[in-house]
Design an enzyme around this catalytic site. Structure first.
Site, PDB file in Angstrom:
ATOM      1  N   ARG A  49     -62.156  35.082  28.010  1.00  0.00           N
ATOM      2  CA  ARG A  49     -63.596  35.354  28.076  1.00  0.00           C
ATOM      3  C   ARG A  49     -63.900  36.400  29.142  1.00  0.00           C
ATOM      4  NH1 ARG A  49     -65.899  29.348  28.754  1.00  0.00           N
ATOM      5  NH2 ARG A  49     -64.082  29.294  30.137  1.00  0.00           N
ATOM      6  N   ASP A  51     -67.126  38.433  31.397  1.00  0.00           N
ATOM      7  CA  ASP A  51     -68.501  38.298  31.869  1.00  0.00           C
ATOM      8  C   ASP A  51     -69.373  39.452  31.381  1.00  0.00           C
ATOM      9  OD1 ASP A  51     -67.932  35.976  33.294  1.00  0.00           O
ATOM     10  OD2 ASP A  51     -67.372  37.089  35.106  1.00  0.00           O
ATOM     11  N   TYR A 109     -55.497  43.178  33.212  1.00  0.00           N
ATOM     12  CA  TYR A 109     -56.804  43.757  33.526  1.00  0.00           C
ATOM     13  C   TYR A 109     -56.624  45.085  34.247  1.00  0.00           C
ATOM     14  CZ  TYR A 109     -59.409  39.465  32.462  1.00  0.00           C
ATOM     15  OH  TYR A 109     -59.986  38.404  31.831  1.00  0.00           O
ATOM     16  N   ARG A 196     -62.309  40.981  40.147  1.00  0.00           N
ATOM     17  CA  ARG A 196     -63.384  41.640  40.884  1.00  0.00           C
ATOM     18  C   ARG A 196     -63.343  41.276  42.369  1.00  0.00           C
ATOM     19  NH1 ARG A 196     -68.437  39.829  37.484  1.00  0.00           N
ATOM     20  NH2 ARG A 196     -69.554  40.814  39.242  1.00  0.00           N
TER      21      ARG A 196
END
Length: 262
Positions: A49, A51, A109, A196
């Protein structure tokens, strides 16, 4: 029949991946498009998932259906029903045992960070931004300390629902392309906001506020409040899950990200 799809999307216009009552998510858009081809409700499960504001170059989903359609229908047909900013790249039948999330042995990522005094214009919504100069060498030294198995509680969002904060990081690299810094991470799994938060910490080190050894301290202290603030979602790209070869799924082909940086 179980079908797997490879999806790419720009997260700027969506409220994240996961379906919600108010709609506006990537999952909502994809399931509505699939319904148009299948002639009935279709529920999808994803590899990871994302954001609101986060992008994906190779999201993988699977769904079960009793209807028979050519694979082109699950690609071009579905794309004809999807809004701008999201597209199916490939479709493939998979074994009933395949699960987009649980069959993955890792996830990747990338974070793109524009480093210049002026905020982004052309790249708005697709890169993070930091205006003070950053030191590549110290960020590389710091990122190397993330490799291996660690408790990443210091980089975990307060509302993270993962059962364990212990993850194994197999890749944590930083490189520079002109005024763009590229952060690449690969791990067994990631905690909510983990990438992040890692980028925010590396930026603090890159601007000279902390030394590379700060990473070791944060990993040992396991306290989110001691680490740097969560960085913007704009520059974060989910590059896809890592599967064993026997599943026979296409490898992610997102080299265009590198091409755009040259």
């Amino acid at each position: 029949m179980r079908i797997a799809l490879g999806i790419e999307y720009c997260g700027t216009a969506f409220h994240g991946w996961q379906s919600q009552a108010g709609g506006g998510t990537v999952q909502d858009a994809l399931e509505a498009a699939l319904r148009g081809i299948a002639g009935g409700p279709v529920g999808v499960l994803c590899a990871g998932r994302t954001d609101a504001g986060v992008h994906a170059t190779h999201q993988v989903v699977h769904f079960d259906t009793l209807v028979e359609r050519p694979l082109t229908a699950w690609v071009r047909g579905v794309n004809s029903h999807l809004p701008e900013g999201v597209a199916v790249r490939w479709a493939q039948p998979v074994a009933a045992e395949f699960h987009a999330r649980f069959s993955a042995r890792g996830r990747r990522y990338r974070y793109l960070l524009l480093n210049r005094p002026q905020r982004p214009g052309l790249w708005q919504g697709r890169v993070g931004w930091f205006h003070w100069p950053l030191d590549l060498a110290v960020m590389q030294a710091a990122s190397a300390r993330l490799l291996g198995e660690h408790d990443f509680s210091a980089f975990r969002a307060a509302d993270c629902q993962a059962k364990s904060p212990i993850k194994t990081m197999s890749r944590a690299e930083v490189r520079q392309c002109g005024n763009m810094f590229v952060f690449d991470f690969e791990a067994s799994a990631f905690l909510h906001h983990m990438v992040r938060n890692l980028v925010g910490t590396l930026v603090y080190i890159g601007k000279g506020t902390q030394s590379p050894s700060w990473v070791d301290e944060l990993l040992q202290m396991k306290d989110r409040k001691l680490a740097a603030p969560t960085f913007s979602p704009d520059g974060l790209y989910f590059r896809g899950p890592v599967y064993e070869p026997h599943w026979g799924l296409p490898d992610p082909d997102d080299d265009f990200l590198d091409g755009m940086l040259k």
